[in-house]
Structure formats: C-alpha cells, structure tokens
Design a protein around this motif. Structure first.
Motif, PDB file in Angstrom:
ATOM      1  N   TRP A 137     -17.770 -48.261  52.794  1.00  0.00           N
ATOM      2  CA  TRP A 137     -18.893 -48.656  53.647  1.00  0.00           C
ATOM      3  C   TRP A 137     -18.959 -50.174  53.802  1.00  0.00           C
ATOM      4  O   TRP A 137     -19.151 -50.696  54.904  1.00  0.00           O
ATOM      5  N   LEU A 138     -18.766 -50.907  52.704  1.00  0.00           N
ATOM      6  CA  LEU A 138     -18.746 -52.370  52.776  1.00  0.00           C
ATOM      7  C   LEU A 138     -17.593 -52.842  53.662  1.00  0.00           C
ATOM      8  O   LEU A 138     -17.747 -53.770  54.464  1.00  0.00           O
ATOM      9  N   CYS A 139     -16.442 -52.198  53.500  1.00  0.00           N
ATOM     10  CA  CYS A 139     -15.278 -52.557  54.319  1.00  0.00           C
ATOM     11  C   CYS A 139     -15.559 -52.302  55.802  1.00  0.00           C
ATOM     12  O   CYS A 139     -15.211 -53.123  56.657  1.00  0.00           O
ATOM     13  N   GLU A 140     -16.186 -51.166  56.088  1.00  0.00           N
ATOM     14  CA  GLU A 140     -16.500 -50.841  57.484  1.00  0.00           C
ATOM     15  C   GLU A 140     -17.498 -51.840  58.066  1.00  0.00           C
ATOM     16  O   GLU A 140     -17.389 -52.239  59.228  1.00  0.00           O
ATOM     17  N   ARG A 141     -18.480 -52.245  57.278  1.00  0.00           N
ATOM     18  CA  ARG A 141     -19.453 -53.235  57.746  1.00  0.00           C
ATOM     19  C   ARG A 141     -18.772 -54.558  58.059  1.00  0.00           C
ATOM     20  O   ARG A 141     -19.052 -55.192  59.078  1.00  0.00           O
ATOM     21  N   ALA A 142     -17.879 -54.978  57.167  1.00  0.00           N
ATOM     22  CA  ALA A 142     -17.159 -56.231  57.387  1.00  0.00           C
ATOM     23  C   ALA A 142     -16.270 -56.129  58.616  1.00  0.00           C
ATOM     24  O   ALA A 142     -16.234 -57.029  59.459  1.00  0.00           O
ATOM     25  N   ASP A 143     -15.552 -55.012  58.727  1.00  0.00           N
ATOM     26  CA  ASP A 143     -14.645 -54.829  59.864  1.00  0.00           C
ATOM     27  C   ASP A 143     -15.410 -54.775  61.177  1.00  0.00           C
ATOM     28  O   ASP A 143     -14.937 -55.273  62.205  1.00  0.00           O
ATOM     29  N   ALA A 144     -16.601 -54.173  61.143  1.00  0.00           N
ATOM     30  CA  ALA A 144     -17.409 -54.070  62.359  1.00  0.00           C
ATOM     31  C   ALA A 144     -17.776 -55.438  62.917  1.00  0.00           C
ATOM     32  O   ALA A 144     -17.871 -55.626  64.131  1.00  0.00           O
ATOM     33  N   ILE A 145     -17.971 -56.409  62.029  1.00  0.00           N
ATOM     34  CA  ILE A 145     -18.261 -57.772  62.488  1.00  0.00           C
ATOM     35  C   ILE A 145     -17.063 -58.338  63.239  1.00  0.00           C
ATOM     36  O   ILE A 145     -17.197 -58.911  64.315  1.00  0.00           O
ATOM     37  N   GLY A 146     -15.872 -58.144  62.651  1.00  0.00           N
ATOM     38  CA  GLY A 146     -14.661 -58.629  63.322  1.00  0.00           C
ATOM     39  C   GLY A 146     -14.460 -57.966  64.665  1.00  0.00           C
ATOM     40  O   GLY A 146     -14.106 -58.624  65.647  1.00  0.00           O
ATOM     41  N   VAL A 147     -14.706 -56.666  64.729  1.00  0.00           N
ATOM     42  CA  VAL A 147     -14.550 -55.917  65.975  1.00  0.00           C
ATOM     43  C   VAL A 147     -15.549 -56.410  67.020  1.00  0.00           C
ATOM     44  O   VAL A 147     -15.204 -56.630  68.185  1.00  0.00           O
ATOM     45  N   LYS A 148     -16.792 -56.578  66.606  1.00  0.00           N
ATOM     46  CA  LYS A 148     -17.831 -57.016  67.542  1.00  0.00           C
ATOM     47  C   LYS A 148     -17.515 -58.393  68.105  1.00  0.00           C
ATOM     48  O   LYS A 148     -17.643 -58.636  69.311  1.00  0.00           O
ATOM     49  N   MET A 149     -17.086 -59.301  67.225  1.00  0.00           N
ATOM     50  CA  MET A 149     -16.769 -60.662  67.659  1.00  0.00           C
ATOM     51  C   MET A 149     -15.557 -60.686  68.587  1.00  0.00           C
ATOM     52  O   MET A 149     -15.444 -61.542  69.453  1.00  0.00           O
ATOM     53  N   ALA A 150     -14.644 -59.720  68.397  1.00  0.00           N
ATOM     54  CA  ALA A 150     -13.390 -59.709  69.164  1.00  0.00           C
ATOM     55  C   ALA A 150     -13.389 -58.673  70.275  1.00  0.00           C
ATOM     56  O   ALA A 150     -12.345 -58.407  70.863  1.00  0.00           O
ATOM     57  N   HIS A 151     -14.543 -58.119  70.595  1.00  0.00           N
ATOM     58  CA  HIS A 151     -14.590 -57.049  71.588  1.00  0.00           C
ATOM     59  C   HIS A 151     -14.013 -57.498  72.922  1.00  0.00           C
ATOM     60  O   HIS A 151     -13.291 -56.769  73.592  1.00  0.00           O
ATOM     61  N   SER A 152     -14.319 -58.729  73.312  1.00  0.00           N
ATOM     62  CA  SER A 152     -13.811 -59.236  74.588  1.00  0.00           C
ATOM     63  C   SER A 152     -12.290 -59.364  74.555  1.00  0.00           C
ATOM     64  O   SER A 152     -11.615 -59.129  75.563  1.00  0.00           O
ATOM     65  N   ILE A 153     -11.747 -59.711  73.370  1.00  0.00           N
ATOM     66  CA  ILE A 153     -10.290 -59.813  73.220  1.00  0.00           C
ATOM     67  C   ILE A 153      -9.661 -58.435  73.397  1.00  0.00           C
ATOM     68  O   ILE A 153      -8.652 -58.268  74.096  1.00  0.00           O
ATOM     69  N   LEU A 154     -10.267 -57.423  72.763  1.00  0.00           N
ATOM     70  CA  LEU A 154      -9.736 -56.064  72.860  1.00  0.00           C
ATOM     71  C   LEU A 154      -9.781 -55.555  74.299  1.00  0.00           C
ATOM     72  O   LEU A 154      -8.834 -54.937  74.782  1.00  0.00           O
ATOM     73  N   ARG A 155     -10.874 -55.835  74.983  1.00  0.00           N
ATOM     74  CA  ARG A 155     -10.984 -55.401  76.371  1.00  0.00           C
ATOM     75  C   ARG A 155      -9.948 -56.102  77.241  1.00  0.00           C
ATOM     76  O   ARG A 155      -9.337 -55.489  78.124  1.00  0.00           O
ATOM     77  N   HIS A 156      -9.737 -57.391  76.982  1.00  0.00           N
ATOM     78  CA  HIS A 156      -8.754 -58.151  77.763  1.00  0.00           C
ATOM     79  C   HIS A 156      -7.356 -57.577  77.553  1.00  0.00           C
ATOM     80  O   HIS A 156      -6.585 -57.415  78.510  1.00  0.00           O
ATOM     81  N   GLN A 157      -7.023 -57.250  76.294  1.00  0.00           N
ATOM     82  CA  GLN A 157      -5.716 -56.673  75.999  1.00  0.00           C
ATOM     83  C   GLN A 157      -5.556 -55.318  76.666  1.00  0.00           C
ATOM     84  O   GLN A 157      -4.505 -54.995  77.207  1.00  0.00           O
ATOM     85  N   GLU A 158      -6.612 -54.511  76.645  1.00  0.00           N
ATOM     86  CA  GLU A 158      -6.569 -53.184  77.253  1.00  0.00           C
ATOM     87  C   GLU A 158      -6.396 -53.289  78.773  1.00  0.00           C
ATOM     88  O   GLU A 158      -5.592 -52.581  79.366  1.00  0.00           O
TER      89      GLU A 158
END
Length: 207
Positions: free
Chosen positions: A179-200
């Motif tokens: 759960w702690l790992c998922e919370r930490a990872d979620a921050i990275g995902v949220k901050m990089a959402h625009s990067i992921l969308r751009h790559q997609e």
C-alpha cells in the motif's frame, strides 16, 4: 486497456496499461506472452485476490506495484527485467515525495529518516523508505545509500532483507508495505501523466 483508461481519465489504470505496453515493446516478457490480452488473462486471478486483500486491509487501489509483483509471480517477466526498464522513464516518485508519504504514515520527517538515529520507529521508517526506493523507483543500492544518510551497500541490503522477511512472515505487513509502495508510485504517475499521454499519442501517430 490503455485507451479505455485514458478515455475515462483513470490515471492508475492508464499507467498500468501503458506499463504493460512498455514491457511488450521492450521485449521484457517471456516468449509465450507477446499479447496484452494473454498477459491480462494470466494475471487476472492473482490480481482479484490482491484486490480483496487490499480492500480488507487498506482500501487501496491495486496499482503498478501489485501488477509487477503478479507479473513476476506468474513468470511473465524476464528475470533480467528491472524496475527502471519496466516503468516508463520519469514516472516514479522523487525521494522527497517518498519522505512526504512516510511522514504522513509514520510521523517521522525525511530528515529524521536520513539521520543517524537508531530509534526503533525511525529505523523502521528508514527500512520502508529504502524498500520503496528500490521496488518502486528501481534505484541502485549506491543511490539509495546516499539518499538515506550516506549508508553503505551492506546496510541497504540488510534493510531490504528485513522488509522481505517481514512481508513473507506477515500477510498484513505485506499488504501495508505494498500500500505504501502504491501510494508513492501514484504520486509519480500523477506527476508524469502528461508524459504518459504524450508517449501514447506519439505511439498512435506512428501507427
């Protein structure tokens, strides 16, 4: 899954779909798993079990950490596959982000966690920080050691081993660490959402 999640703006599911596309593209999956549907079918039973455990233990959503654990449990990922290969670049949390989450859950600051203190609670929080840096961010042991107060390779390994033993011996502890790992990872995902969308979007344009 990536496109569906994107349409519904479900950032976590979008990131999971993007990650699985990434490991297929980089050939980090074993030869009998070259299609996303095959992968989803293989991990579905284990993921449903994890969903139930998380719901009962923390109420947290299953994210990339649990998916990676299940991919390994199902022998889908190549043994050589590392976190920094599996997750697209720039989508993991910073050490400061990890510190914020641990301060919220343990009440110890990042300065205390990286200090020389041997207080039991601080040491336990430090172990968690080291585990997250390794299993969420994929940092090398040397980087982790420097990040938690200049600790050496052996100390970092010892910390990882202690958490691994705790997770193996106590299912509740395993769920909490995940759960702690998922919370930490979620921050990275949220901050990089625009990067992921751009790559997609770039991948779609090249098709």
């Amino acid at each position: 899954m990536t496109r569906v999640a994107s349409a519904h703006d479900d950032i976590t599911q979008f990131a999971i779909g993007h990650m699985i596309s990434n490991i297929i593209k980089k050939k980090l999956v074993k030869n009998n798993f070259r299609d996303m549907n095959d992968i989803y079918d293989a991990i579905a039973p284990g993921i449903m079990t994890r969903v139930c455990r998380h719901a009962a233990g923390t109420g947290a959503q299953v994210g990339r950490t649990a998916i990676i654990e299940e991919l390994r449990a199902c022998d889908i990922l190549e043994e050589k596959a590392q976190i920094r290969q599996i997750k697209p670049a720039g989508t993991t949390p910073s050490i400061r982000d990890i510190g914020v989450i641990l301060e919220e859950t343990t009440k110890f600051t990042i300065d205390q966690i990286t200090s020389t203190s041997r207080e039991r609670g601080i040491v336990a929080a430090r172990f968690k920080a080291i585990w997250i840096m390794r299993h969420v961010c994929g940092h090398p042991l040397s980087v982790i050691g420097r990040s938690v107060g200049g600790r050496d390779h052996t100390t970092v390994l010892n910390s990882l081993n202690k958490i691994a033993i705790e997770r193996k011996a106590d299912e509740a502890a395993k769920v909490k660490i995940t759960w702690l790992c998922e919370r930490a990872d979620a921050i990275g995902v949220k901050m990089a959402h625009s990067i992921l969308r751009h790559q997609e979007n770039g991948a779609r344009a090249r098709k």
